[in-house]
Design a protein around this motif. Structure first.
Motif, PDB file in Angstrom:
ATOM      1  N   LEU A 151       8.087  11.168   1.555  1.00 43.98           N
ATOM      2  CA  LEU A 151       7.904   9.821   1.014  1.00 43.98           C
ATOM      3  C   LEU A 151       6.505   9.288   1.306  1.00 43.98           C
ATOM      4  O   LEU A 151       6.330   8.114   1.644  1.00 43.98           O
ATOM      5  CB  LEU A 151       8.960   8.872   1.597  1.00 43.98           C
ATOM      6  CG  LEU A 151      10.405   9.141   1.184  1.00 43.98           C
ATOM      7  CD1 LEU A 151      11.343   8.178   1.902  1.00 43.98           C
ATOM      8  CD2 LEU A 151      10.570   9.015  -0.329  1.00 43.98           C
ATOM      9  N   ASP A 152       5.510  10.127   1.154  1.00 44.08           N
ATOM     10  CA  ASP A 152       4.146   9.714   1.471  1.00 44.08           C
ATOM     11  C   ASP A 152       3.671   8.560   0.590  1.00 44.08           C
ATOM     12  O   ASP A 152       2.783   7.811   0.974  1.00 44.08           O
ATOM     13  CB  ASP A 152       3.190  10.902   1.332  1.00 44.08           C
ATOM     14  CG  ASP A 152       1.819  10.594   1.885  1.00 44.08           C
ATOM     15  OD1 ASP A 152       1.716  10.301   3.093  1.00 44.08           O
ATOM     16  OD2 ASP A 152       0.843  10.614   1.101  1.00 44.08           O
ATOM     17  N   ALA A 153       4.260   8.428  -0.592  1.00 47.91           N
ATOM     18  CA  ALA A 153       3.846   7.353  -1.495  1.00 47.91           C
ATOM     19  C   ALA A 153       4.560   6.033  -1.221  1.00 47.91           C
ATOM     20  O   ALA A 153       4.294   5.036  -1.901  1.00 47.91           O
ATOM     21  CB  ALA A 153       4.086   7.768  -2.947  1.00 47.91           C
ATOM     22  N   ALA A 154       5.439   6.002  -0.233  1.00 47.02           N
ATOM     23  CA  ALA A 154       6.161   4.763   0.075  1.00 47.02           C
ATOM     24  C   ALA A 154       5.194   3.674   0.517  1.00 47.02           C
ATOM     25  O   ALA A 154       4.187   3.928   1.168  1.00 47.02           O
ATOM     26  CB  ALA A 154       7.196   5.015   1.163  1.00 47.02           C
ATOM     27  N   ARG A 155       5.499   2.431   0.135  1.00 47.80           N
ATOM     28  CA  ARG A 155       4.725   1.278   0.601  1.00 47.80           C
ATOM     29  C   ARG A 155       5.374   0.744   1.869  1.00 47.80           C
ATOM     30  O   ARG A 155       6.590   0.561   1.928  1.00 47.80           O
ATOM     31  CB  ARG A 155       4.715   0.160  -0.444  1.00 47.80           C
ATOM     32  CG  ARG A 155       3.824   0.428  -1.639  1.00 47.80           C
ATOM     33  CD  ARG A 155       4.344   1.475  -2.571  1.00 47.80           C
ATOM     34  NE  ARG A 155       4.294   1.049  -3.971  1.00 47.80           N
ATOM     35  CZ  ARG A 155       4.617   1.824  -4.983  1.00 47.80           C
ATOM     36  NH1 ARG A 155       5.018   3.064  -4.784  1.00 47.80           N
ATOM     37  NH2 ARG A 155       4.567   1.371  -6.208  1.00 47.80           N
ATOM     38  N   ILE A 156       4.562   0.478   2.885  1.00 47.85           N
ATOM     39  CA  ILE A 156       5.074   0.016   4.175  1.00 47.85           C
ATOM     40  C   ILE A 156       4.895  -1.502   4.280  1.00 47.85           C
ATOM     41  O   ILE A 156       3.791  -2.013   4.091  1.00 47.85           O
ATOM     42  CB  ILE A 156       4.343   0.696   5.347  1.00 47.85           C
ATOM     43  CG1 ILE A 156       4.307   2.212   5.142  1.00 47.85           C
ATOM     44  CG2 ILE A 156       5.015   0.327   6.662  1.00 47.85           C
ATOM     45  CD1 ILE A 156       5.655   2.867   5.004  1.00 47.85           C
ATOM     46  N   MET A 157       6.000  -2.196   4.581  1.00 51.55           N
ATOM     47  CA  MET A 157       5.945  -3.643   4.748  1.00 51.55           C
ATOM     48  C   MET A 157       6.382  -3.999   6.161  1.00 51.55           C
ATOM     49  O   MET A 157       7.509  -3.717   6.565  1.00 51.55           O
ATOM     50  CB  MET A 157       6.855  -4.347   3.736  1.00 51.55           C
ATOM     51  CG  MET A 157       6.642  -5.864   3.720  1.00 51.55           C
ATOM     52  SD  MET A 157       7.851  -6.742   2.697  1.00 51.55           S
ATOM     53  CE  MET A 157       9.159  -6.995   3.881  1.00 51.55           C
ATOM     54  N   LEU A 158       5.479  -4.587   6.928  1.00 54.79           N
ATOM     55  CA  LEU A 158       5.796  -5.082   8.263  1.00 54.79           C
ATOM     56  C   LEU A 158       6.243  -6.528   8.127  1.00 54.79           C
ATOM     57  O   LEU A 158       5.437  -7.416   7.831  1.00 54.79           O
ATOM     58  CB  LEU A 158       4.578  -4.964   9.186  1.00 54.79           C
ATOM     59  CG  LEU A 158       4.799  -5.394  10.639  1.00 54.79           C
ATOM     60  CD1 LEU A 158       5.799  -4.469  11.333  1.00 54.79           C
ATOM     61  CD2 LEU A 158       3.480  -5.416  11.404  1.00 54.79           C
ATOM     62  N   ASN A 159       7.522  -6.761   8.343  1.00 61.82           N
ATOM     63  CA  ASN A 159       8.094  -8.102   8.208  1.00 61.82           C
ATOM     64  C   ASN A 159       8.210  -8.759   9.589  1.00 61.82           C
ATOM     65  O   ASN A 159       8.057  -8.096  10.610  1.00 61.82           O
ATOM     66  CB  ASN A 159       9.471  -7.995   7.548  1.00 61.82           C
ATOM     67  CG  ASN A 159      10.036  -9.355   7.168  1.00 61.82           C
ATOM     68  OD1 ASN A 159       9.280 -10.269   6.822  1.00 61.82           O
ATOM     69  ND2 ASN A 159      11.344  -9.498   7.221  1.00 61.82           N
ATOM     70  N   GLN A 160       8.459 -10.052   9.598  1.00 63.00           N
ATOM     71  CA  GLN A 160       8.685 -10.820  10.829  1.00 63.00           C
ATOM     72  C   GLN A 160       7.445 -10.908  11.714  1.00 63.00           C
ATOM     73  O   GLN A 160       7.547 -11.047  12.931  1.00 63.00           O
ATOM     74  CB  GLN A 160       9.840 -10.196  11.646  1.00 63.00           C
ATOM     75  CG  GLN A 160      11.131 -10.026  10.865  1.00 63.00           C
ATOM     76  CD  GLN A 160      12.144  -9.143  11.571  1.00 63.00           C
ATOM     77  OE1 GLN A 160      11.806  -8.376  12.471  1.00 63.00           O
ATOM     78  NE2 GLN A 160      13.404  -9.243  11.157  1.00 63.00           N
ATOM     79  N   VAL A 161       6.251 -10.842  11.102  1.00 68.30           N
ATOM     80  CA  VAL A 161       5.043 -10.888  11.942  1.00 68.30           C
ATOM     81  C   VAL A 161       4.888 -12.229  12.646  1.00 68.30           C
ATOM     82  O   VAL A 161       4.167 -12.330  13.649  1.00 68.30           O
ATOM     83  CB  VAL A 161       3.778 -10.568  11.110  1.00 68.30           C
ATOM     84  CG1 VAL A 161       3.793  -9.121  10.644  1.00 68.30           C
ATOM     85  CG2 VAL A 161       3.626 -11.514   9.928  1.00 68.30           C
ATOM     86  N   ASP A 162       5.580 -13.257  12.155  1.00 66.35           N
ATOM     87  CA  ASP A 162       5.506 -14.560  12.819  1.00 66.35           C
ATOM     88  C   ASP A 162       6.212 -14.558  14.170  1.00 66.35           C
ATOM     89  O   ASP A 162       6.045 -15.486  14.963  1.00 66.35           O
ATOM     90  CB  ASP A 162       6.088 -15.657  11.925  1.00 66.35           C
ATOM     91  CG  ASP A 162       7.541 -15.412  11.546  1.00 66.35           C
ATOM     92  OD1 ASP A 162       7.975 -14.240  11.539  1.00 66.35           O
ATOM     93  OD2 ASP A 162       8.250 -16.388  11.229  1.00 66.35           O
ATOM     94  N   THR A 163       7.011 -13.513  14.456  1.00 70.61           N
ATOM     95  CA  THR A 163       7.721 -13.447  15.735  1.00 70.61           C
ATOM     96  C   THR A 163       6.904 -12.781  16.828  1.00 70.61           C
ATOM     97  O   THR A 163       7.316 -12.760  17.987  1.00 70.61           O
ATOM     98  CB  THR A 163       9.038 -12.658  15.576  1.00 70.61           C
ATOM     99  OG1 THR A 163       8.741 -11.280  15.289  1.00 70.61           O
ATOM    100  CG2 THR A 163       9.899 -13.240  14.458  1.00 70.61           C
ATOM    101  N   LEU A 164       5.754 -12.217  16.500  1.00 74.72           N
ATOM    102  CA  LEU A 164       4.970 -11.464  17.472  1.00 74.72           C
ATOM    103  C   LEU A 164       4.291 -12.389  18.473  1.00 74.72           C
ATOM    104  O   LEU A 164       3.503 -13.257  18.102  1.00 74.72           O
ATOM    105  CB  LEU A 164       3.913 -10.623  16.756  1.00 74.72           C
ATOM    106  CG  LEU A 164       4.425  -9.441  15.929  1.00 74.72           C
ATOM    107  CD1 LEU A 164       3.281  -8.805  15.152  1.00 74.72           C
ATOM    108  CD2 LEU A 164       5.113  -8.417  16.823  1.00 74.72           C
ATOM    109  N   SER A 165       4.578 -12.176  19.751  1.00 74.27           N
ATOM    110  CA  SER A 165       3.882 -12.958  20.781  1.00 74.27           C
ATOM    111  C   SER A 165       2.450 -12.485  20.930  1.00 74.27           C
ATOM    112  O   SER A 165       1.568 -13.242  21.336  1.00 74.27           O
ATOM    113  CB  SER A 165       4.618 -12.825  22.118  1.00 74.27           C
ATOM    114  OG  SER A 165       4.734 -11.464  22.495  1.00 74.27           O
TER     115      SER A 165
END
Length: 245
Positions: A208-222
């Motif tokens: 799945l090298d063509a998959a798009r990666i979405m990092l969600n919940q970045v507002d929770t990162l301290s």
């Protein structure tokens, strides 16, 4: 890293056809958010699953105006036996519905009775939740996962940032498999580097090298630098966001 609060379909480069949404930490929210976004842009949108999911509240089901919202419908309520969304042809532009066979005991939908490839001929976009994660922000995949339909045009891999920096045995679905793939212990921390290592191994193993990666919940990162560390360790561009369920 591209940080977005809207226009997700554009940021994730979603083309017409079948989109499989996999991973953990916001798949269901992305399914509805992106579906409504594509509908408002004039698309004919179908929401569904290849595994099991709760119905998307407020979205028509069974090819009619009926909705399976949290209330007043509840598990055990009567439905037509074997009712499914037939996803009828001729839907107007700018429309959305969901398909699937309802289990009245669990309240969940399973895959539509009609093959997704056939449904994709009648809809601009078929968005399919193709994975499960037990509501945890991170996961490792078993041999039978994810369940990606044939002829899928887009794969979006969701990663929940709220799991970064937490113990693996608290934040990860299938933590034993996760540890196998990055050589750590269950009580170790799910660092951005370890999560990226597991993700890269699975991307390669699943082809799945063509998959798009979405990092969600970045507002929770301290520590906001965790998002940058994750992208650097992954060595590929990601889309960062904080979807509100």
């Amino acid at each position: 890293m591209e940080t977005v609060s809207g226009n997700l379909a554009s940021a994730l480069r979603i083309e017409p056809g079948i989109t499989a949404i996999i991973g953990s930490g916001g798949k269901s929210t992305l399914l509805k958010t992106m579906g409504l976004e594509l509908m408002r842009a004039g698309g004919r949108v179908l929401l569904c699953t290849t595994t099991h999911m709760f119905p998307v509240a407020g979205v028509p089901w069974d090819g009619s105006s009926r909705r399976l919202d949290a209330a007043p419908w509840k598990p055990g309520a009567l439905h037509t036996p074997g009712c499914t969304c037939e996803a009828r042809a001729g839907l107007a532009r700018g429309s959305i519905c969901q398909a699937g066979v309802l289990d009245p005991e669990t309240g969940k939908l399973s895959a539509p009775a009609e093959p997704l490839g056939e449904l994709a001929q009648r809809f601009s976009y078929v968005l399919a939740e193709a994975d499960g994660s037990k509501r945890l922000p991170l996961k490792a995949h078993a041999a039978w996962e994810p369940v990606i339909p044939a002829a899928t045009a887009n794969v979006v891999w969701v990663v929940g940032a709220s799991g970064l920096g937490k113990p693996i045995n608290e934040a990860v679905h299938r933590p034993e498999l996760f540890c196998e793939r990055c050589g750590c212990e269950l009580t170790d921390i799910a660092t951005p580097e370890r999560v990226a290592q597991v993700l890269n191994a699975e991307l390669q193993g699943l082809g799945l090298d063509a998959a798009r990666i979405m990092l969600n919940q970045v507002d929770t990162l301290s520590d906001p630098t965790m998002a940058d560390r994750f992208e650097a360790a992954l060595d590929r561009p990601i889309v960062a966001t904080s979807l509100q369920g």
